[in-house]
Structure formats: C-alpha cells, structure tokens
Scaffold this motif. Structure first.
Motif, mmCIF file in Angstrom:
data_model
loop_
_atom_site.group_PDB
_atom_site.id
_atom_site.type_symbol
_atom_site.label_atom_id
_atom_site.label_comp_id
_atom_site.label_asym_id
_atom_site.label_seq_id
_atom_site.Cartn_x
_atom_site.Cartn_y
_atom_site.Cartn_z
ATOM 1 N N TRP A 1 0.841 -1.205 0.000
ATOM 2 C CA TRP A 1 0.000 0.000 0.000
ATOM 3 C C TRP A 1 0.874 1.253 0.000
ATOM 4 O O TRP A 1 0.606 2.204 -0.739
ATOM 5 N N ASN A 2 1.911 1.253 0.829
ATOM 6 C CA ASN A 2 2.806 2.404 0.896
ATOM 7 C C ASN A 2 3.493 2.652 -0.439
ATOM 8 O O ASN A 2 3.680 3.793 -0.857
ATOM 9 N N SER A 3 3.872 1.567 -1.112
ATOM 10 C CA SER A 3 4.520 1.696 -2.418
ATOM 11 C C SER A 3 3.592 2.395 -3.399
ATOM 12 O O SER A 3 3.998 3.318 -4.108
ATOM 13 N N GLY A 4 2.325 1.964 -3.426
ATOM 14 C CA GLY A 4 1.358 2.601 -4.310
ATOM 15 C C GLY A 4 1.093 4.043 -3.929
ATOM 16 O O GLY A 4 1.013 4.924 -4.794
ATOM 17 N N PHE A 5 0.982 4.290 -2.626
ATOM 18 C CA PHE A 5 0.716 5.649 -2.140
ATOM 19 C C PHE A 5 1.840 6.603 -2.538
ATOM 20 O O PHE A 5 1.598 7.692 -3.064
ATOM 21 N N PHE A 6 3.095 6.189 -2.298
ATOM 22 C CA PHE A 6 4.216 7.068 -2.621
ATOM 23 C C PHE A 6 4.391 7.218 -4.130
ATOM 24 O O PHE A 6 4.847 8.266 -4.592
ATOM 25 N N GLY A 7 4.004 6.174 -4.879
ATOM 26 C CA GLY A 7 4.067 6.279 -6.330
ATOM 27 C C GLY A 7 3.104 7.332 -6.849
ATOM 28 O O GLY A 7 3.465 8.163 -7.698
ATOM 29 N N GLU A 8 1.874 7.330 -6.324
ATOM 30 C CA GLU A 8 0.883 8.319 -6.744
ATOM 31 C C GLU A 8 1.287 9.721 -6.292
ATOM 32 O O GLU A 8 1.118 10.693 -7.036
ATOM 33 N N ARG A 9 1.822 9.802 -5.091
ATOM 34 C CA ARG A 9 2.223 11.123 -4.585
ATOM 35 C C ARG A 9 3.390 11.693 -5.392
ATOM 36 O O ARG A 9 3.425 12.885 -5.685
ATOM 37 N N SER A 10 4.340 10.826 -5.776
ATOM 38 C CA SER A 10 5.488 11.306 -6.541
ATOM 39 C C SER A 10 5.072 11.799 -7.923
ATOM 40 O O SER A 10 5.702 12.701 -8.488
ATOM 41 N N LEU A 11 3.984 11.229 -8.460
ATOM 42 C CA LEU A 11 3.540 11.638 -9.789
ATOM 43 C C LEU A 11 2.985 13.058 -9.783
ATOM 44 O O LEU A 11 2.988 13.739 -10.814
ATOM 45 N N LYS A 12 2.523 13.515 -8.623
ATOM 46 C CA LYS A 12 1.966 14.871 -8.544
ATOM 47 C C LYS A 12 3.012 15.929 -8.885
ATOM 48 O O LYS A 12 2.678 17.042 -9.281
ATOM 49 N N TYR A 13 4.287 15.552 -8.741
ATOM 50 C CA TYR A 13 5.358 16.471 -9.161
ATOM 51 C C TYR A 13 5.228 16.788 -10.654
ATOM 52 O O TYR A 13 5.446 17.924 -11.085
ATOM 53 N N PHE A 14 4.866 15.784 -11.439
ATOM 54 C CA PHE A 14 4.779 15.962 -12.889
ATOM 55 C C PHE A 14 3.446 16.556 -13.323
ATOM 56 O O PHE A 14 3.344 17.063 -14.442
ATOM 57 N N TYR A 15 2.426 16.501 -12.446
ATOM 58 C CA TYR A 15 1.148 17.109 -12.792
ATOM 59 C C TYR A 15 1.285 18.618 -12.963
ATOM 60 O O TYR A 15 0.516 19.233 -13.704
ATOM 61 N N ARG A 16 2.229 19.218 -12.277
ATOM 62 C CA ARG A 16 2.331 20.680 -12.323
ATOM 63 C C ARG A 16 2.792 21.193 -13.687
ATOM 64 O O ARG A 16 2.723 22.385 -13.959
ATOM 65 N N TYR A 17 3.281 20.277 -14.546
ATOM 66 C CA TYR A 17 3.692 20.670 -15.887
ATOM 67 C C TYR A 17 2.527 20.622 -16.881
ATOM 68 O O TYR A 17 2.707 20.927 -18.056
ATOM 69 N N LEU A 18 1.350 20.231 -16.391
ATOM 70 C CA LEU A 18 0.155 20.221 -17.226
ATOM 71 C C LEU A 18 -0.626 21.513 -17.000
ATOM 72 O O LEU A 18 -0.568 22.087 -15.904
ATOM 73 N N PRO A 19 -1.365 21.975 -18.006
ATOM 74 C CA PRO A 19 -2.114 23.243 -17.863
ATOM 75 C C PRO A 19 -3.328 23.085 -16.952
ATOM 76 O O PRO A 19 -4.415 22.725 -17.389
ATOM 77 N N LYS A 20 -3.155 23.382 -15.687
ATOM 78 C CA LYS A 20 -4.187 23.091 -14.683
ATOM 79 C C LYS A 20 -5.508 23.813 -14.926
ATOM 80 O O LYS A 20 -6.565 23.309 -14.564
ATOM 81 N N LYS A 21 -5.466 24.970 -15.536
ATOM 82 C CA LYS A 21 -6.718 25.706 -15.754
ATOM 83 C C LYS A 21 -7.613 25.000 -16.770
ATOM 84 O O LYS A 21 -8.812 25.272 -16.841
ATOM 85 N N ASP A 22 -7.048 24.095 -17.564
ATOM 86 C CA ASP A 22 -7.825 23.377 -18.579
ATOM 87 C C ASP A 22 -8.106 21.934 -18.184
ATOM 88 O O ASP A 22 -8.618 21.162 -18.996
ATOM 89 N N ILE A 23 -7.774 21.555 -16.938
ATOM 90 C CA ILE A 23 -7.818 20.150 -16.532
ATOM 91 C C ILE A 23 -8.557 20.015 -15.202
ATOM 92 O O ILE A 23 -8.463 20.886 -14.337
ATOM 93 N N ILE A 24 -9.272 18.890 -15.053
ATOM 94 C CA ILE A 24 -9.800 18.496 -13.750
ATOM 95 C C ILE A 24 -9.235 17.115 -13.435
ATOM 96 O O ILE A 24 -9.297 16.203 -14.263
ATOM 97 N N PHE A 25 -8.669 16.963 -12.238
ATOM 98 C CA PHE A 25 -8.125 15.688 -11.793
ATOM 99 C C PHE A 25 -9.143 14.978 -10.904
ATOM 100 O O PHE A 25 -9.733 15.597 -10.011
ATOM 101 N N VAL A 26 -9.345 13.703 -11.149
ATOM 102 C CA VAL A 26 -10.173 12.862 -10.283
ATOM 103 C C VAL A 26 -9.260 11.766 -9.747
ATOM 104 O O VAL A 26 -8.645 11.026 -10.521
ATOM 105 N N TYR A 27 -9.166 11.680 -8.409
ATOM 106 C CA TYR A 27 -8.214 10.766 -7.784
ATOM 107 C C TYR A 27 -8.913 9.595 -7.088
ATOM 108 O O TYR A 27 -9.879 9.777 -6.354
ATOM 109 N N ASN A 28 -8.403 8.392 -7.312
ATOM 110 C CA ASN A 28 -8.742 7.205 -6.508
ATOM 111 C C ASN A 28 -10.245 6.991 -6.333
ATOM 112 O O ASN A 28 -10.736 6.895 -5.214
ATOM 113 N N VAL A 29 -10.954 6.900 -7.431
ATOM 114 C CA VAL A 29 -12.373 6.562 -7.338
ATOM 115 C C VAL A 29 -12.547 5.060 -7.555
ATOM 116 O O VAL A 29 -11.892 4.460 -8.403
#
Length: 294
Positions: free
Chosen positions: A8-36
């Motif tokens: 579980w921790n491996s998956g959690f840290f993997g998802e959290r580390s990816l958020k670093y790369f989300y900031r390079y996407l145009p956030k004003k044109d995007i909606i993120f839906v997490y872990n549904v």
C-alpha cells in the motif's frame, strides 16, 4: 500485515510522486479525479487518476515497481526481477483497459458526451527498467515513465482538435464519479483472521516501544517503562479505536479500551475533546470521526 502495508505504501508514494509531474500540465484546462472506486456490472473498478480535459480523458494506472519490468503479452503478465528474485503480476495494461471499458459504460449510462479516452500505465519509480516482448506493440503506446506524462498530454492534445466538453460539463463528470465512489473499507478482523481480544488495550507510549502501556496519573499519562509523561496520549489511542473497532464509542467502552479505573475518567477525557455525541447522558455515544480528520 506488514507485507500488505508495504504494498500500500509503495502505491501511495508512487501516486504522490507523480503529482510532481502534474504541475507541468495546464491546470486551468484540466480536472483531476483521484482514486475513485465504482461498482459496475457486479465488480468494483478503481482508477488511480483520471485527467479530464475538454477534448479527451487520460486514465492513469500508476505502478511504483522497482527493478527490471518485463511486459509479456503472450501470457498477460508483468515479470519483475529485483535482487535476483522474480515476481509475477497481472499485466497493468489489461487492468487499465478494463477501467476504460467500465468508465465508458458509466459515461454512457449518464448520457454524457462521447469523448476519446486514452489509457496509460505510468511507472513512477525512477529506478525501474522497463522492457516488453518484441510483439507487444501496445506496451510501446500505453506504458510510460513519469517524466513522459507531459509529452503524452501534448501528443493527445495535438491529436484531438475538437473541444467536446464545456468546463461545466467537466465539473459535472467529476462530481458524478465522486458521488459513485465506494472506498474500499474491509473488515480487517476477517481479512487478517484476528480476534477482538487479541488487540492490546490501553494507551501506548509513543516515546519508546509501542507495546509499552501508559497509566493514568492525575491529569496525565505516564509510561510504565520509560516514565515519559503526556497530557494527550489518549488521542492516538482513540484514533486507533476508530480505525480498528468503530468511530462510535460509549463511556464504558472508552473506560475498558483505555484501561481506566473509573467511568468519571473516561467521561472527562471524552468531553474534553469536544466530540459530537448522540443520546442522553447515561446512554451517550461519542463520535470519533473528527479525530481522524485532525
């Protein structure tokens, strides 16, 4: 339990580390839906991250595996080699394609506009080496390392020219998916084969060995081993109760779980936390949900 926690921790840290790369996407044109996690045709499917844009969607199945990863299309498996040991996992490409299938049906059910959906398997561990069998053409298209996420977004954005959704419709879709979300909350006693009487009761000391019990002395807690003193050690114990047993607790249940000598002590501690409650004074039930959010 430790093995499952490590996964579980491996998956959690993997998802959290990816958020670093989300900031390079145009956030004003995007909606993120997490872990549904949504129930559909007798099965729950879970999406790690869904990126909603006006032109297309991106489903991200995030894997934080280290080592040498080999995608094998002949047997539908992922072979991980790490420290000379081989582990076999289900092919995450097949996983993300199932998510695509279920999500498409959910969108159709709610009569939402048809929009292209691109599935991706994102390997978030920078130390992994990714390889696939020569015949596995889909792997070259669907599997990426985290730093390639921006490139993939730009590729899809250039491929799909038409704006299909308004921002209002994008928000509507995210609200529908979160409303359908059914978080996984198993009965851990059944899951791990544990009996209630196997739990260590009492307030555990956070300063030394976690199995050392603290005694209530005047208005504080004192460890029987290292003799450290705490005014608030009961809070963590009540959080444990909420997570392991129930988010509701009576005065008597609190007395028993914290190993207190009188009901007056438990009454004082519960009321000092300003918890919401239901019932009269004698049959009062306190709600511990607020402790989990603090």
């Amino acid at each position: 339990m430790e093995e499952q926690l490590a996964k579980w921790n491996s998956g959690f840290f993997g998802e959290r580390s990816l958020k670093y790369f989300y900031r390079y996407l145009p956030k004003k044109d995007i909606i993120f839906v997490y872990n549904v996690r949504i129930f559909h045709i007798g099965y729950h499917f879970q999406i790690d991250t869904l990126i909603i844009t006006s032109k297309f969607f991106m489903i991200l199945e995030i894997k934080n595996y280290a080592g040498h990863l080999y995608f094998d299309d002949k047997f539908g498996q992922l072979v991980r080699t790490l420290n000379g040991k081989k582990d076999i996992f289900e092919d995450p490409i097949l996983q993300v394609k199932r998510q695509l299938f279920h999500l498409t049906h959910i969108l159709n059910k709610y009569k939402l506009p048809i929009i292209p959906i691109e599935p991706l398997v994102v390997i978030s561990n920078p130390k992994s080496f990714v390889e696939s069998s020569p015949t596995y053409k889909e792997a070259l298209k669907i599997v990426i390392k985290s730093p390639k996420l921006q490139n993939k977004y730009e590729e899809f954005n250039n491929n799909y020219k038409e704006n299909i959704l308004t921002f209002k419709e994008m928000k509507k879709i995210s609200k529908i998916l979160y409303k359908l979300d059914e978080p996984y909350n198993p009965d851990i006693y059944k899951h791990f084969g544990i009996q209630h009487n196997e739990l260590i009761r009492g307030v555990l000391c956070s300063k030394c060995d976690s199995t050392n019990i603290m005694n209530r002395v005047a208005t504080s807690w004192k460890c029987t081993s290292c003799f450290s003193i705490s005014k608030t050690a009961q809070i963590q114990a009540l959080k444990d109760y909420a997570l392991l047993i129930s988010t509701q607790i009576s005065n008597q249940e609190c007395k028993n779980f914290l190993n207190l000598s009188t009901r007056d002590q438990s009454h004082y501690l519960l009321n000092s936390l300003k918890l919401t409650y239901t019932g009269t004074t004698r049959s009062r039930t306190y709600h511990l949900d607020s402790l989990l959010n603090s």
